[in-house]
Motif scaffolding. Structure first.
Motif, PDB file in Angstrom:
ATOM      1  N   TRP A  85     -24.053  -2.904 -17.683  1.00  0.00           N
ATOM      2  CA  TRP A  85     -22.970  -3.873 -17.610  1.00  0.00           C
ATOM      3  C   TRP A  85     -23.445  -5.215 -17.068  1.00  0.00           C
ATOM      4  O   TRP A  85     -22.948  -6.270 -17.460  1.00  0.00           O
ATOM      5  CB  TRP A  85     -21.803  -3.345 -16.759  1.00  0.00           C
ATOM      6  CG  TRP A  85     -22.166  -2.910 -15.367  1.00  0.00           C
ATOM      7  CD1 TRP A  85     -22.388  -1.634 -14.936  1.00  0.00           C
ATOM      8  CD2 TRP A  85     -22.359  -3.751 -14.223  1.00  0.00           C
ATOM      9  NE1 TRP A  85     -22.717  -1.626 -13.605  1.00  0.00           N
ATOM     10  CE2 TRP A  85     -22.696  -2.912 -13.136  1.00  0.00           C
ATOM     11  CE3 TRP A  85     -22.284  -5.125 -13.998  1.00  0.00           C
ATOM     12  CZ2 TRP A  85     -22.963  -3.402 -11.857  1.00  0.00           C
ATOM     13  CZ3 TRP A  85     -22.541  -5.623 -12.731  1.00  0.00           C
ATOM     14  CH2 TRP A  85     -22.866  -4.766 -11.673  1.00  0.00           C
ATOM     15  N   ASP A  86     -24.428  -5.214 -16.170  1.00  0.00           N
ATOM     16  CA  ASP A  86     -24.919  -6.448 -15.576  1.00  0.00           C
ATOM     17  C   ASP A  86     -25.580  -7.310 -16.649  1.00  0.00           C
ATOM     18  O   ASP A  86     -25.378  -8.527 -16.708  1.00  0.00           O
ATOM     19  CB  ASP A  86     -25.904  -6.127 -14.456  1.00  0.00           C
ATOM     20  CG  ASP A  86     -26.374  -7.362 -13.711  1.00  0.00           C
ATOM     21  OD1 ASP A  86     -25.596  -7.853 -12.878  1.00  0.00           O
ATOM     22  OD2 ASP A  86     -27.492  -7.834 -13.968  1.00  0.00           O
ATOM     23  N   ASP A  99     -22.694  -8.397 -19.332  1.00  0.00           N
ATOM     24  CA  ASP A  99     -21.674  -9.309 -18.808  1.00  0.00           C
ATOM     25  C   ASP A  99     -22.174 -10.752 -18.748  1.00  0.00           C
ATOM     26  O   ASP A  99     -21.387 -11.693 -18.860  1.00  0.00           O
ATOM     27  CB  ASP A  99     -21.226  -8.878 -17.407  1.00  0.00           C
ATOM     28  CG  ASP A  99     -20.303  -7.672 -17.431  1.00  0.00           C
ATOM     29  OD1 ASP A  99     -19.940  -7.222 -18.537  1.00  0.00           O
ATOM     30  OD2 ASP A  99     -19.950  -7.164 -16.349  1.00  0.00           O
ATOM     31  N   GLY A 107     -25.423   2.679 -21.740  1.00  0.00           N
ATOM     32  CA  GLY A 107     -24.838   2.735 -20.407  1.00  0.00           C
ATOM     33  C   GLY A 107     -24.630   4.152 -19.918  1.00  0.00           C
ATOM     34  O   GLY A 107     -23.889   4.374 -18.960  1.00  0.00           O
ATOM     35  N   GLY A 126     -20.476   5.289 -20.575  1.00  0.00           N
ATOM     36  CA  GLY A 126     -20.276   4.006 -21.242  1.00  0.00           C
ATOM     37  C   GLY A 126     -20.058   4.180 -22.724  1.00  0.00           C
ATOM     38  O   GLY A 126     -19.950   5.303 -23.234  1.00  0.00           O
ATOM     39  N   ASP A 179     -15.211   0.167 -22.810  1.00  0.00           N
ATOM     40  CA  ASP A 179     -16.011  -0.824 -22.093  1.00  0.00           C
ATOM     41  C   ASP A 179     -17.067  -0.140 -21.227  1.00  0.00           C
ATOM     42  O   ASP A 179     -17.047   1.082 -21.030  1.00  0.00           O
ATOM     43  CB  ASP A 179     -15.094  -1.683 -21.214  1.00  0.00           C
ATOM     44  CG  ASP A 179     -15.713  -3.022 -20.844  1.00  0.00           C
ATOM     45  OD1 ASP A 179     -16.861  -3.277 -21.257  1.00  0.00           O
ATOM     46  OD2 ASP A 179     -15.054  -3.795 -20.144  1.00  0.00           O
ATOM     47  N   TRP A 180     -18.008  -0.956 -20.708  1.00  0.00           N
ATOM     48  CA  TRP A 180     -19.025  -0.448 -19.799  1.00  0.00           C
ATOM     49  C   TRP A 180     -18.386   0.054 -18.521  1.00  0.00           C
ATOM     50  O   TRP A 180     -17.394  -0.499 -18.046  1.00  0.00           O
ATOM     51  CB  TRP A 180     -20.036  -1.552 -19.468  1.00  0.00           C
ATOM     52  CG  TRP A 180     -20.588  -2.209 -20.688  1.00  0.00           C
ATOM     53  CD1 TRP A 180     -20.245  -3.430 -21.188  1.00  0.00           C
ATOM     54  CD2 TRP A 180     -21.534  -1.650 -21.600  1.00  0.00           C
ATOM     55  NE1 TRP A 180     -20.927  -3.666 -22.362  1.00  0.00           N
ATOM     56  CE2 TRP A 180     -21.731  -2.595 -22.635  1.00  0.00           C
ATOM     57  CE3 TRP A 180     -22.241  -0.449 -21.642  1.00  0.00           C
ATOM     58  CZ2 TRP A 180     -22.598  -2.383 -23.695  1.00  0.00           C
ATOM     59  CZ3 TRP A 180     -23.108  -0.236 -22.704  1.00  0.00           C
ATOM     60  CH2 TRP A 180     -23.281  -1.180 -23.709  1.00  0.00           C
ATOM     61  N   ARG A 231     -18.084   0.207 -14.796  1.00  0.00           N
ATOM     62  CA  ARG A 231     -18.476  -0.620 -13.657  1.00  0.00           C
ATOM     63  C   ARG A 231     -17.847  -0.070 -12.382  1.00  0.00           C
ATOM     64  O   ARG A 231     -16.718   0.413 -12.413  1.00  0.00           O
ATOM     65  CB  ARG A 231     -18.009  -2.066 -13.833  1.00  0.00           C
ATOM     66  CG  ARG A 231     -18.532  -2.756 -15.067  1.00  0.00           C
ATOM     67  CD  ARG A 231     -17.931  -4.155 -15.197  1.00  0.00           C
ATOM     68  NE  ARG A 231     -18.303  -4.782 -16.455  1.00  0.00           N
ATOM     69  CZ  ARG A 231     -17.703  -4.584 -17.616  1.00  0.00           C
ATOM     70  NH1 ARG A 231     -16.666  -3.741 -17.673  1.00  0.00           N
ATOM     71  NH2 ARG A 231     -18.112  -5.190 -18.704  1.00  0.00           N
ATOM     72  N   LYS A 288     -13.758  -6.006 -13.275  1.00  0.00           N
ATOM     73  CA  LYS A 288     -14.473  -7.087 -13.935  1.00  0.00           C
ATOM     74  C   LYS A 288     -13.722  -8.414 -13.833  1.00  0.00           C
ATOM     75  O   LYS A 288     -12.496  -8.459 -13.901  1.00  0.00           O
ATOM     76  CB  LYS A 288     -14.697  -6.727 -15.402  1.00  0.00           C
ATOM     77  CG  LYS A 288     -15.415  -7.783 -16.218  1.00  0.00           C
ATOM     78  CD  LYS A 288     -15.461  -7.401 -17.695  1.00  0.00           C
ATOM     79  CE  LYS A 288     -16.100  -8.477 -18.549  1.00  0.00           C
ATOM     80  NZ  LYS A 288     -16.087  -8.123 -19.987  1.00  0.00           N
TER      81      LYS A 288
END
Length: 407
Positions: free
Chosen positions: A86-87, A90, A294, A298, A339-340, A342, A346
């Motif tokens: 995700w990092d 994003d 992910g 993910g 979505d990822w 996290r 977000k």
């Protein structure tokens, strides 16, 4: 050779020889500068033997008297990328990149029509690559990023003995670019590792794939967007891009264990793997491979051949995924269904900019409010979290922004 793959191979490694050199040489620039000038003088014979004119060589180095210390610093301290998926995504697939890509699709439509017709490469893939490589050319305007390519490569050839072969090969290629007249030495700018232009080609890849698409007699990826995008398309086409096909599909997995390997989309579907959007696969005979960038928590993807072609640009799965996902959203094909995963809520791109601004107002951040959460932003978030009694994880979260808003 892939455009950035070769540069990435040494991006995290500065040789022990170069480090030792920095430790044992006397303080001050005089000794180091003399050593560099000797290296430049001695390398001239190698360049001339490889076909570079002596006059071109002398002109290229006329104003270069010393190595670029920031090049060696960046090479030495480039960390290996180990951040969660995700990092990475994003910071690359976000509202601003999508909006700017759509604006560029409108602005450059006549040229994109011609490029797509000639090379058969999806225009949105090209726009996504342009975004990833230079933020649609904005990076080329930054003096803190752009450097003299000849000086950068000479610095690496001189100061990084372990990677000197790569740097010297690229330096000779860069000198030959000057010799063709496509660009002059004052405008031969690139990254610290020698990647050049809107679509960031290293010199040898430029020699292989560069295209004069606007017809002005120069293959100018620095100033001509049509040339830069056509050059990227040429690389993808020559490496097997399949016209009219996608790069892959987001999918939903059945419960239980799913086998690996490569098989047709029809066989994956028979195993219970379906498109997350609910639409059918376009061509059931295409071979596909399952990837979970992910992890199982993910999104999941079935990737086909064009995904591997994108990796010829940068040999990393995350890069190819980012290009494909960004291209899909620029084209209006929809965002991820799943979505990822996290460990926080977000933020939107605008909220990340607000986060940076509020951290700056509290004295924790002094960078640009660009919405990109790099190491400086993460360090500022961690420092603020510590001061506020929060877990210092450095995540750009809504939880942190809400605390800042209350201050």
């Amino acid at each position: 050779m892939p455009i950035r793959t070769a540069a990435k191979k040494f991006a995290g490694m500065i040789s022990a020889a170069a480090l030792s050199l920095a430790l044992i040489l006397p303080a001050g620039p005089a000794f180091a500068d003399a050593g560099f000038r000797h290296w430049v003088a001695s390398f001239r014979a190698s360049a001339v033997q490889a076909g570079v004119s002596g006059a071109v060589y002398d002109a290229a180095f006329r104003d270069i008297k010393d190595p670029d210390p920031e090049v060696l610093q960046k090479a030495r301290f480039q960390p290996e990328f180990t951040a969660p998926a995700w990092d990475y995504f994003d910071n690359r697939v976000h509202e601003q990149a999508i909006s700017n890509g759509q604006a560029m699709a409108r602005k450059w439509k006549p040229w994109l029509d011609k490029i797509e017709a000639r090379f058969g490469v999806d225009r949105y893939i090209l726009l996504a690559i342009w975004s990833m490589e230079s933020n649609y050319g904005e990076m080329l305007k930054r003096d803190d990023v752009m450097r003299n390519v000849i000086r950068s490569l000479a610095t690496l050839g001189y100061g990084d003995q372990k990677r000197s072969k790569y740097a010297r090969t690229q330096l000779i290629a860069a000198l030959k670019i000057l010799q063709t007249g496509d660009i002059d030495e004052s405008h031969l700018q690139g990254s610290w590792a020698g990647a050049m232009g809107h679509t960031q080609f290293i010199p040898t890849s430029y020699q292989t794939y560069a295209v004069d698409f606007d017809g002005n007699g120069k293959r100018d990826i620095w100033n001509s967007v049509p040339d830069a995008l056509a050059t990227a398309a040429n690389l993808l086409k020559k490496n097997g891009w399949q016209s009219g096909k996608t790069w892959g599909y987001e999918v939903t997995l059945p419960d239980g264990k799913v086998p690996g390997g490569s098989m047709s989309l029809s066989k994956w579907q028979a195993l219970g793997v379906t498109r997350a959007s609910g639409k059918p696969f376009k061509n059931g005979t295409d071979r596909a491979e399952l990837k979970l960038p992910g992890g199982r928590e993910g999104p999941a993807f079935l990737i086909i051949k064009n995904f591997q072609v994108i990796k010829r640009y940068n040999n990393a799965d995350k890069y190819a995924f980012a290009v494909g996902l960004l291209a899909d959203q620029i084209a209006g094909r929809g965002a991820l269904v799943n979505d990822w995963s996290r460990p926080f809520t977000k933020l939107s791109f605008a909220e990340k900019q607000e986060l940076q601004q509020r951290l700056a107002e509290h004295g924790y951040y002094d960078g640009k409010f660009d919405g990109k959460i790099g190491q400086a932003s993460k360090d500022a978030i961690s420092a603020y979290q510590s001061s506020a009694g929060l877990t210092p994880d450095g995540h750009p979260s809504m939880e942190v922004l809400k605390v800042l808003r209350r201050k």
